[in-house]
Write an enzyme that holds these catalytic residues in place. Sequence first.
Site, PDB file in Angstrom:
ATOM      1  N   LEU A 243     -57.297 -39.192  35.928  1.00  0.00           N
ATOM      2  CA  LEU A 243     -58.233 -38.960  34.838  1.00  0.00           C
ATOM      3  C   LEU A 243     -59.630 -38.653  35.360  1.00  0.00           C
ATOM      4  O   LEU A 243     -60.233 -39.462  36.073  1.00  0.00           O
ATOM      5  CB  LEU A 243     -58.274 -40.190  33.918  1.00  0.00           C
ATOM      6  CG  LEU A 243     -59.238 -40.108  32.721  1.00  0.00           C
ATOM      7  CD1 LEU A 243     -58.826 -38.983  31.779  1.00  0.00           C
ATOM      8  CD2 LEU A 243     -59.314 -41.438  31.985  1.00  0.00           C
ATOM      9  N   ASP A 244     -60.144 -37.475  34.990  1.00  0.00           N
ATOM     10  CA  ASP A 244     -61.506 -37.046  35.331  1.00  0.00           C
ATOM     11  C   ASP A 244     -61.783 -37.050  36.833  1.00  0.00           C
ATOM     12  O   ASP A 244     -62.922 -37.223  37.265  1.00  0.00           O
ATOM     13  CB  ASP A 244     -62.549 -37.936  34.618  1.00  0.00           C
ATOM     14  CG  ASP A 244     -62.463 -37.823  33.103  1.00  0.00           C
ATOM     15  OD1 ASP A 244     -62.078 -36.747  32.620  1.00  0.00           O
ATOM     16  OD2 ASP A 244     -62.769 -38.809  32.417  1.00  0.00           O
ATOM     17  N   GLU A 245     -60.744 -36.830  37.631  1.00  0.00           N
ATOM     18  CA  GLU A 245     -60.896 -36.845  39.091  1.00  0.00           C
ATOM     19  C   GLU A 245     -60.605 -35.489  39.722  1.00  0.00           C
ATOM     20  O   GLU A 245     -60.598 -35.359  40.942  1.00  0.00           O
ATOM     21  CB  GLU A 245     -59.966 -37.900  39.710  1.00  0.00           C
ATOM     22  CG  GLU A 245     -60.304 -39.338  39.359  1.00  0.00           C
ATOM     23  CD  GLU A 245     -61.532 -39.845  40.093  1.00  0.00           C
ATOM     24  OE1 GLU A 245     -61.956 -39.195  41.076  1.00  0.00           O
ATOM     25  OE2 GLU A 245     -62.093 -40.876  39.677  1.00  0.00           O
TER      26      GLU A 245
END
Length: 300
Positions: A243-245
């Site tokens: 997530l969001d990486e």
Amino acid sequence: MSHFRERRLRTFLEQYKDRARLLISCPDRSGIVAAVTTFLYNQGANIVESSQYSTDPEGGTFFLRIEFDCPEMISRKREMEEAFEPVAKQFQMNWRFSLHSELKKIAIFVSKEEHCLLELLWEWQAGELLADLALVISNHEHTRDSVEALGIPYYYIPVTKENKREAEREQISLLKKYEIDTIVLARYMQILSPDFVAEFPFRIINIHHSFLPAFVGAKPYERAYERGVKLIGATSHYVTDELDEGPIIEQDVARVDHKHHPEDLKRIGRIIEKTVLSRALKWHLEDRVLIHQNKTIVFK
């Protein structure tokens, strides 16, 4: 399609009908640029833009993006790709040619907040976003009128915990039907499953309403306010399973202070979000973004 967009697109396709891009990544060593430019010269091409970068001249990875004009490029693309194979093999290249005239097909995913979607629709209608905007998919009905007024198909697919897998299957089916190249998450407030992401590796672009890696996940403006930050920002990145990486394409910030409440931060943030997403998408469409590990090289 608006008359202005139609004229802009027709002019672009005529002006750049013989223009192409060559993108390369390979182990760094001497002679790469010489071999590539000699090849293009022998093909009758004229280089109009060239950008290169090496992660480390001693054993690193070399990246190269070249734009060039070549007579009858559309009909010669396959022939040129076959001729380039020996050069690519010699230098162990990952490479591809792309034509300016082959506009990428994009799909926009959106939830309730419409500012990023409306920015992309305006730029597309004005002929500033050079892509084939094939469809919009949403888990809400809020933006249907704005999209369908431009003649763009709009698909409402509600998503719940119970039907998420079925909803994603329907979405994937539509994306394959429309032969979509790139998916834009324009504030689509759903976490995509690993199976969905695996169908479109490094072809899903997200806008996160935070200056990553700070405030990952939900409610970043509220958490930024609680932390008393002096800068807020937005991040556009490729979507991965983490997530969001995913690899970051573009970021921007605005200065704030103690007088700004969470709603103020959101208002300021919306301006940054739509600008950052638009820039990132345009660079992607122009093949200016190359991925290395979990980072990007962006040839602006």
